[in-house]
Each structure stands twice: as C-alpha cells, then as structure tokens.
Design a protein around this motif. Structure first.
Motif, PDB file in Angstrom:
ATOM      1  N   THR A 268       0.831  -1.208   0.000  1.00 29.79           N
ATOM      2  CA  THR A 268       0.000   0.000   0.000  1.00 29.79           C
ATOM      3  C   THR A 268       0.866   1.259   0.000  1.00 29.79           C
ATOM      4  OG1 THR A 268      -0.212   0.055   2.425  1.00 29.79           O
ATOM      5  CG2 THR A 268      -1.844  -1.214   1.212  1.00 29.79           C
ATOM      6  N   LEU A 269       1.969   1.231   0.743  1.00 29.48           N
ATOM      7  CA  LEU A 269       2.876   2.384   0.754  1.00 29.48           C
ATOM      8  C   LEU A 269       3.504   2.590  -0.615  1.00 29.48           C
ATOM      9  CD1 LEU A 269       4.752   1.763   4.144  1.00 29.48           C
ATOM     10  CD2 LEU A 269       2.684   3.129   3.759  1.00 29.48           C
ATOM     11  N   ASP A 270       3.935   1.497  -1.236  1.00 30.44           N
ATOM     12  CA  ASP A 270       4.540   1.589  -2.559  1.00 30.44           C
ATOM     13  C   ASP A 270       3.537   2.114  -3.584  1.00 30.44           C
ATOM     14  OD1 ASP A 270       6.817   0.572  -1.448  1.00 30.44           O
ATOM     15  OD2 ASP A 270       6.677  -1.398  -2.399  1.00 30.44           O
ATOM     16  N   ALA A 271       2.294   1.647  -3.485  1.00 28.75           N
ATOM     17  CA  ALA A 271       1.262   2.075  -4.433  1.00 28.75           C
ATOM     18  C   ALA A 271       0.995   3.570  -4.318  1.00 28.75           C
ATOM     19  CB  ALA A 271      -0.023   1.285  -4.199  1.00 28.75           C
ATOM     20  N   LEU A 272       0.910   4.068  -3.093  1.00 30.06           N
ATOM     21  CA  LEU A 272       0.669   5.501  -2.894  1.00 30.06           C
ATOM     22  C   LEU A 272       1.836   6.337  -3.412  1.00 30.06           C
ATOM     23  CD1 LEU A 272      -0.913   5.385   0.669  1.00 30.06           C
ATOM     24  CD2 LEU A 272      -2.021   6.284  -1.390  1.00 30.06           C
ATOM     25  N   THR A 273       3.046   5.883  -3.151  1.00 24.47           N
ATOM     26  CA  THR A 273       4.216   6.611  -3.636  1.00 24.47           C
ATOM     27  C   THR A 273       4.228   6.657  -5.156  1.00 24.47           C
ATOM     28  OG1 THR A 273       5.445   5.768  -1.724  1.00 24.47           O
ATOM     29  CG2 THR A 273       6.726   6.783  -3.481  1.00 24.47           C
ATOM     30  N   TYR A 274       3.984   5.525  -5.765  1.00 26.53           N
ATOM     31  CA  TYR A 274       3.981   5.440  -7.227  1.00 26.53           C
ATOM     32  C   TYR A 274       2.893   6.316  -7.827  1.00 26.53           C
ATOM     33  CZ  TYR A 274       3.659   3.439 -11.910  1.00 26.53           C
ATOM     34  OH  TYR A 274       3.613   3.275 -13.277  1.00 26.53           O
ATOM     35  N   ALA A 275       1.724   6.320  -7.228  1.00 29.26           N
ATOM     36  CA  ALA A 275       0.629   7.155  -7.732  1.00 29.26           C
ATOM     37  C   ALA A 275       1.043   8.625  -7.754  1.00 29.26           C
ATOM     38  CB  ALA A 275      -0.616   6.969  -6.870  1.00 29.26           C
ATOM     39  N   GLY A 276       1.727   9.065  -6.713  1.00 28.24           N
ATOM     40  CA  GLY A 276       2.202  10.439  -6.695  1.00 28.24           C
ATOM     41  C   GLY A 276       3.243  10.704  -7.752  1.00 28.24           C
ATOM     42  N   ASP A 277       4.107   9.732  -7.993  1.00 27.66           N
ATOM     43  CA  ASP A 277       5.202   9.923  -8.942  1.00 27.66           C
ATOM     44  C   ASP A 277       4.738  10.032 -10.393  1.00 27.66           C
ATOM     45  OD1 ASP A 277       7.087   9.921  -6.944  1.00 27.66           O
ATOM     46  OD2 ASP A 277       7.638   7.817  -7.193  1.00 27.66           O
ATOM     47  N   ILE A 278       3.685   9.310 -10.762  1.00 25.39           N
ATOM     48  CA  ILE A 278       3.293   9.278 -12.180  1.00 25.39           C
ATOM     49  C   ILE A 278       2.186  10.265 -12.533  1.00 25.39           C
ATOM     50  CG2 ILE A 278       3.982   6.861 -12.380  1.00 25.39           C
ATOM     51  CD1 ILE A 278       0.973   6.137 -12.440  1.00 25.39           C
ATOM     52  N   GLY A 279       1.693  11.025 -11.560  1.00 23.79           N
ATOM     53  CA  GLY A 279       0.683  12.020 -11.876  1.00 23.79           C
ATOM     54  C   GLY A 279      -0.747  11.549 -11.797  1.00 23.79           C
ATOM     55  N   VAL A 280      -1.002  10.495 -10.994  1.00 18.65           N
ATOM     56  CA  VAL A 280      -2.384  10.064 -10.774  1.00 18.65           C
ATOM     57  C   VAL A 280      -3.147  11.187 -10.083  1.00 18.65           C
ATOM     58  CG1 VAL A 280      -3.794   8.506  -9.360  1.00 18.65           C
ATOM     59  CG2 VAL A 280      -1.948   7.587 -10.765  1.00 18.65           C
ATOM     60  N   ASP A 281      -4.395  11.420 -10.511  1.00 19.51           N
ATOM     61  CA  ASP A 281      -5.191  12.525  -9.965  1.00 19.51           C
ATOM     62  C   ASP A 281      -6.037  12.116  -8.769  1.00 19.51           C
ATOM     63  OD1 ASP A 281      -4.678  14.741 -11.989  1.00 19.51           O
ATOM     64  OD2 ASP A 281      -5.265  13.094 -13.294  1.00 19.51           O
ATOM     65  N   VAL A 282      -6.500  10.881  -8.751  1.00 20.16           N
ATOM     66  CA  VAL A 282      -7.322  10.402  -7.643  1.00 20.16           C
ATOM     67  C   VAL A 282      -7.092   8.903  -7.517  1.00 20.16           C
ATOM     68  CG1 VAL A 282      -9.319  10.207  -9.197  1.00 20.16           C
ATOM     69  CG2 VAL A 282      -9.677  10.129  -6.731  1.00 20.16           C
ATOM     70  N   VAL A 283      -7.014   8.416  -6.275  1.00 16.84           N
ATOM     71  CA  VAL A 283      -6.921   6.979  -6.046  1.00 16.84           C
ATOM     72  C   VAL A 283      -8.140   6.523  -5.262  1.00 16.84           C
ATOM     73  CG1 VAL A 283      -4.405   6.800  -6.121  1.00 16.84           C
ATOM     74  CG2 VAL A 283      -5.534   7.279  -3.932  1.00 16.84           C
ATOM     75  N   ASN A 284      -8.589   5.316  -5.578  1.00 17.84           N
ATOM     76  CA  ASN A 284      -9.657   4.695  -4.801  1.00 17.84           C
ATOM     77  C   ASN A 284      -9.058   3.590  -3.958  1.00 17.84           C
ATOM     78  OD1 ASN A 284     -12.773   4.334  -4.477  1.00 17.84           O
ATOM     79  ND2 ASN A 284     -11.920   2.267  -4.646  1.00 17.84           N
ATOM     80  N   MET A 285      -9.407   3.591  -2.672  1.00 16.78           N
ATOM     81  CA  MET A 285      -8.878   2.611  -1.727  1.00 16.78           C
ATOM     82  C   MET A 285     -10.032   1.921  -1.006  1.00 16.78           C
ATOM     83  SD  MET A 285      -5.689   4.883  -0.228  1.00 16.78           S
ATOM     84  CE  MET A 285      -6.797   6.216   0.260  1.00 16.78           C
ATOM     85  N   SER A 286     -10.512   0.837  -1.551  1.00 15.39           N
ATOM     86  CA  SER A 286     -11.604   0.080  -0.943  1.00 15.39           C
ATOM     87  C   SER A 286     -11.027  -1.091  -0.160  1.00 15.39           C
ATOM     88  CB  SER A 286     -12.574  -0.410  -2.022  1.00 15.39           C
ATOM     89  OG  SER A 286     -13.295   0.655  -2.581  1.00 15.39           O
TER      90      SER A 286
END
Length: 570
Positions: A268-286
């Motif tokens: 989960t930490l890696d996913a959040l970091t990666y999302a920030g790095d590539i320019g993701v605008d919104v993440v869904n965490m269910s």
C-alpha cells in the motif's frame, strides 16, 4: 468496503523511480539474536535519518534490507530474529517495525470478509484487447436501466455525461486486487504502460501461482474486486454493459492487494508513492491495511510490541499519504462494512487477522483508527442503498464520514427480504465467472447475481459479464469517479507530467463536498434495521445518526452528485 486484501514481494517490480535498487547488504544477526521463522517487516525511518544510518541500524537489529523507499523513508526488511521488533525500538534512527507478513499457511476459511457479498470473486484474465473508439456520451449503455446507483448521483445521459463525461488526461488509480484489462467495459480506457503490481502471489494464501514468477501482469485480477471497482469509476459508454461515473477518464491499475484479499503494508505504501510519482489525480482505496482493523497506539489489550507495530502502520501510512497528496493525488477510501459508529468504536474481535489464528477479542476506543480510511487527508465514504438510506452494514461517524455514495443494500426493500437489483452492478471477469460456476458451459449465467451482455453479431460479437455486489467498496468508487470529473472540469495542465491534468486535492475535496446533496438524518435518529434471511431468520440492528443536516454521521456533507459537481462554479 473494502475488502478484500494484503501481501508483499521481496523482488517486486517497481516503476518510475519508486524504489531504490534492492539493497543486497545485510549483516548477520548479532550474537544475541534468537533464530525463528523468517518474517517480513516494514521499518520506518525517523524523520531526517539518512538511508545509510537507517540501514546500519536495521542490520544491528538483526534484519536484512531487501528494498528501500527513500522518498517516504522506509525499508522492506526480512529477519529470522524473533526479537527484531524489540531491537528496532531501541534504535533512535528508526521509528518502528510492522510485520508485513509471516511466511506460513493462511487458510482461506479464516480470512475475515469485509464485503457483504455472496462470494469472493476470483478471475484469470487472458490477452490484451485493443482500445476502441469512445461512443458519444449522450447515449446510454444496454444495462443502464439497472444502474440505480448512477441515477442516484446524476451520472446519466441527461446529467453529468452531457456536461462532462471525463477527460482522458485524468488518471484514476485503482489501489485494489488488480484490474482485468481484457474486460469489454475496461479495455478501452485502461493504461497498461502506467499500471503496476506491487504484490507477489503467496501460494499458501492465494493458491497456485498462474505465472512462474508468481507475479501477475499489470492487467490481471485474480479476485474480481478491483475489476468491479474500476468499471464503476470509468466503464466507457461503448454499447455494451454499463457506464461508469466518469466514462472517458483513464484507468490505472496500482495493485496493492493479494489475490485472496489481504493488503499488506509495504504494497500500500509503494502504491501511494507510485501514484504520486506518475501524476495520478485520484486513487480509490476500498480496503483496510492488514493485519489490524483498528490501529491503536496505547491499548492495554495489546503487548508493547503490538502497540509499536500499530503506531508504525499509522505513521508510515500517513507519511505515504502526505507524499501522494503533495504530488497532486486526491485519496478516496471506503468507510468499512462493520456497521460501526467510528466516533465510538468499542470492540474489535478480528485483529490481528494475519497470521491466521492470532486474532483476539479486544476493547477499543476512538483513539484507535482504521487505516487508510481515517488517515488524515483521505475522503471517507459511507454507503447508501436504493432508497438513499444508509446501508445496514456501512460504518459511519460524525468525525469520519465526509460524503456518502451508492454501495447497495440488499435488504432495502419494503418487506426487508432483499432484492439482488438493490446491489451495484459492475464488471465481472469472464474466466472468474466460469471458475466460480456463475456461468454454464454455454456462457449463460447460473445465478441472478450475474448478468451477460453482448454487442455485435457473428464473428464480431463481443460478450461480457457483470455482477451485483454491495459494500462501502462499491460506494467509494462512485466518489472517486466524481473527483475524476471534477479534475476533468476544473483541472489545469500538469507541468510535472506532460499531457496530463491536475487539480489541488484540497480544491477537489472542497468541490466534492460542496456539490454533494445534503441528506438529513432519519427521524427518529436512532434508525432501526430489519433483515429477513431466506430461511426466515430475522436480524435486527440499529444505528444512531448524529450531527446537522449539512454534515452528519450517516452522510457527511451529503450524497455525492456528479451532475452538481461538474455544473458548480469550481
């Protein structure tokens, strides 16, 4: 909500500079160490600590650094020293260590279910499908008449689709069990090149590996949960199946969940970091991060080591969330399915849920939080049913609930006996449907929980499957989809990521909350639920709704509304 999920890979494939190269160094445990089962940990560095100093402290404590994330400040560590966590606690350069997973057997029958669903979905995706041209968003899709959820939030051909169906430059990260990139309601807008899988299958948990490396491809979903979530957000209008909240945005699989549904900390930490790095605008965490449903820091029911572990999970998640938000990511999460008032939680009988057999009954208080739902900066979403009542299973709370969204409520019927059509319909991988026995040899559904729909004839005929599910896991992607529309409507060119759009998370959150449709607490506020099972058993429960109409425990600022959001003044 959630759930579903957790687990990690020592040699996880990384992208866009997420992690430093794997660190091979690792001193042997010191002479006083106690040899035991090999266990994986996430070790959080103290703020301002250099990588070299932290690695040295980890080695002194008896651990071997496998991977390192210097952007957030943690390492993935393996140790056979049973006293490893205690040794870490004595190092000034380290904040703490949290078990990522233990290597052993996790019987599936012992996995707590976060979803109020009929079964756990499992899929095996096949080959990539070429992207198809988008259809005009003024038309509906064949199964739109079954999408009460989209009508509840104004995501229809006469509503938000007409004003703003979404922009392909907006990236939505699905942090889940994976996404089936071959599904006809996902393939057209799925970005395979940006998608990543931060997990590795663990046979004792997930079953036999489908690939020699035990690492599923980026467009693969062996659970079905992530595929359902992804299509709710962005299923295109393409004359087959359903339409998502934001049918023209781009979907990115940022996988953090194991096949069986565990979400371990490192992924989960890696996913959040990666999302920030590539320019993701919104993440869904269910999901919630295992192994603790509620993370406490000083609960007398927990040992000192367990208290330190939960503190580490909270701190590490907050640090990764801050990193993502500071890089333009708006985080959205499901509130959870325990029917719990998060203002006053009292009991947690499920934690820790991994390794299996370690759960214990423990009293808890409001000082304990669910991660990532109650992590600062996260938009927490409760669930509504067909009549807009709070779903019977949905968590709630005046402090925690930001907005509500349609997640389904099987028993939201006049006679309380249930109706499958009251659940949320979204994509279901074909291979998974076949494995689960939900379709027969001819491809016809064997259960009312599954729907088949086709487009074209003859050799050009394309068929797909959709399933009815309920949970705050289904509510959260509706809110994430509305955020994607907000960025599409009010975003500006992303200077850090050429060709993308961006909008400050604070602005996106404000517009989401301001455009939500206020929904008052029921009267009387102590709302009573009645459910009549198929065998005639009657279940009764109640939940108290506190707070004013504009911001209450059941609905927060209100039920998200796509049409109002894109027509607002920004």
């Amino acid at each position: 909500m959630r759930r579903a999920l957790v687990g990690i890979a020592a040699a996880a494939t990384v992208g866009a500079g997420l992690l430093a190269s794997p660190v091979a160094a690792g001193a042997a445990p010191n002479a006083a160490s106690t040899r035991g089962e090999s266990t994986d940990y996430v070790v959080l560095y103290a703020q301002g600590t250099s990588s070299a100093s932290a690695r040295a402290a980890i080695e002194r404590s008896g651990g071997t650094v496998v991977q390192e994330n210097t952007k957030v400040g943690y390492a993935f560590v393996r140790s056979t020293d049973s006293a490893f966590r205690d040794r870490v606690a004595k190092e000034a350069t380290l904040e703490g260590a949290a078990r990522n997973r233990s290597i052993g057997t996790a019987p599936k029958s012992e996995r707590p279910k976060r979803e109020a669903i009929e079964k756990v979905a499992r899929d095996r995706a096949t080959t990539p499908t070429r992207k198809s041209a988008a259809i005009s968003p003024t038309s509906g899709d064949p199964l739109s008449d079954r999408q009460w959820d989209m009508r509840q939030i104004g995501a229809t051909k006469g509503g938000s689709y007409r004003v703003q169906p979404g922009d392909r430059r907006v990236l939505v990260g699905v942090i889940d069990t994976g996404v089936d990139a071959t599904h006809p309601d996902i393939a057209a807008h799925f970005n395979r090149s940006l998608s990543r899988n931060f997990t590795t299958d663990i046979p004792s948990i997930d079953g036999p590996c489908e690939f020699a490396s035990c690492k599923d491809p980026a467009g693969w979903d062996d659970n079905g949960h992530g595929t359902h979530v992804a299509s709710t957000i962005g299923a295109p209008i393409n004359r087959i199946g359903i339409a998502g909240v934001a049918p023209n945005v781009t979907l990115v699989n940022v996988r953090a969940g194991q096949d069986f549904g565990y979400f371990f900390l490192q992924s989960t930490l890696d996913a959040l970091t990666y999302a920030g790095d590539i320019g993701v605008d919104v993440v869904n965490m269910s999901f919630y991060t295992d192994p603790w449903l509620f993370n406490c820091v000083d609960n007398p029911a927990d040992s000192p080591a367990e208290q330190r572990e939960q503190r580490t999970i909270r701190l590490a998640t907050q640090r990764a969330m801050d990193y993502a938000v500071n890089h333009g990511v708006t985080p959205v999460a499901a509130a959870g399915n325990e029917a719990t008032n998060l203002d006053h939680p009292t009991f947690d009988p499920t934690s820790p849920d991994f390794p299996p057999g370690t759960a214990k009954d423990r009293d808890i208080t409001n000082k304990c939080i669910t991660v990532p739902t109650e992590t600062r900066g996260v938009i927490a979403v409760s669930s509504t049913g067909l009549t807009a009542r709070k779903a019977y299973y949905s968590n709630f709370g005046t402090e925690q609930t930001d907005v509500a969204g349609p997640g389904g409520d099987y028993y939201d019927t006049p006679d309380n006996t249930g109706d499958v059509r009251n659940l949320v319909l979204a994509a279901y991988p074909k291979r998974l449907a076949r494995i689960n026995g939900d379709i027969d040899a001819s491809g016809q559904p064997t259960t009312p929980f599954v729907v088949r729909n086709c487009r074209g004839t003859g050799s050009s005929k394309v068929c797909g499957y959709w399933q009815y599910l309920q949970g705050t896991s289904m509510a959260s992607p509706h809110a994430a989809g509305v955020v994607a529309l907000i960025v599409s409507q009010f975003g500006h060119a992303d200077a850090a990521h050429a060709g993308g759009l961006t909008l400050a998370p604070s602005a996106a959150t404000r517009i989401l909350r301001d455009s939500a449709v206020e929904h008052a607490c029921p009267q009387p506020r102590d709302f009573h639920y009645k459910r009549i099972a198929s065998d005639g058993t009657v279940y009764r429960a109640h939940a108290y709704c506190g707070g004013p109409d504009s911001d209450n425990g059941f609905y927060g600022s209100g039920i998200v509304n796509a049409y109002s959001a894109v027509r607002s003044n920004g």
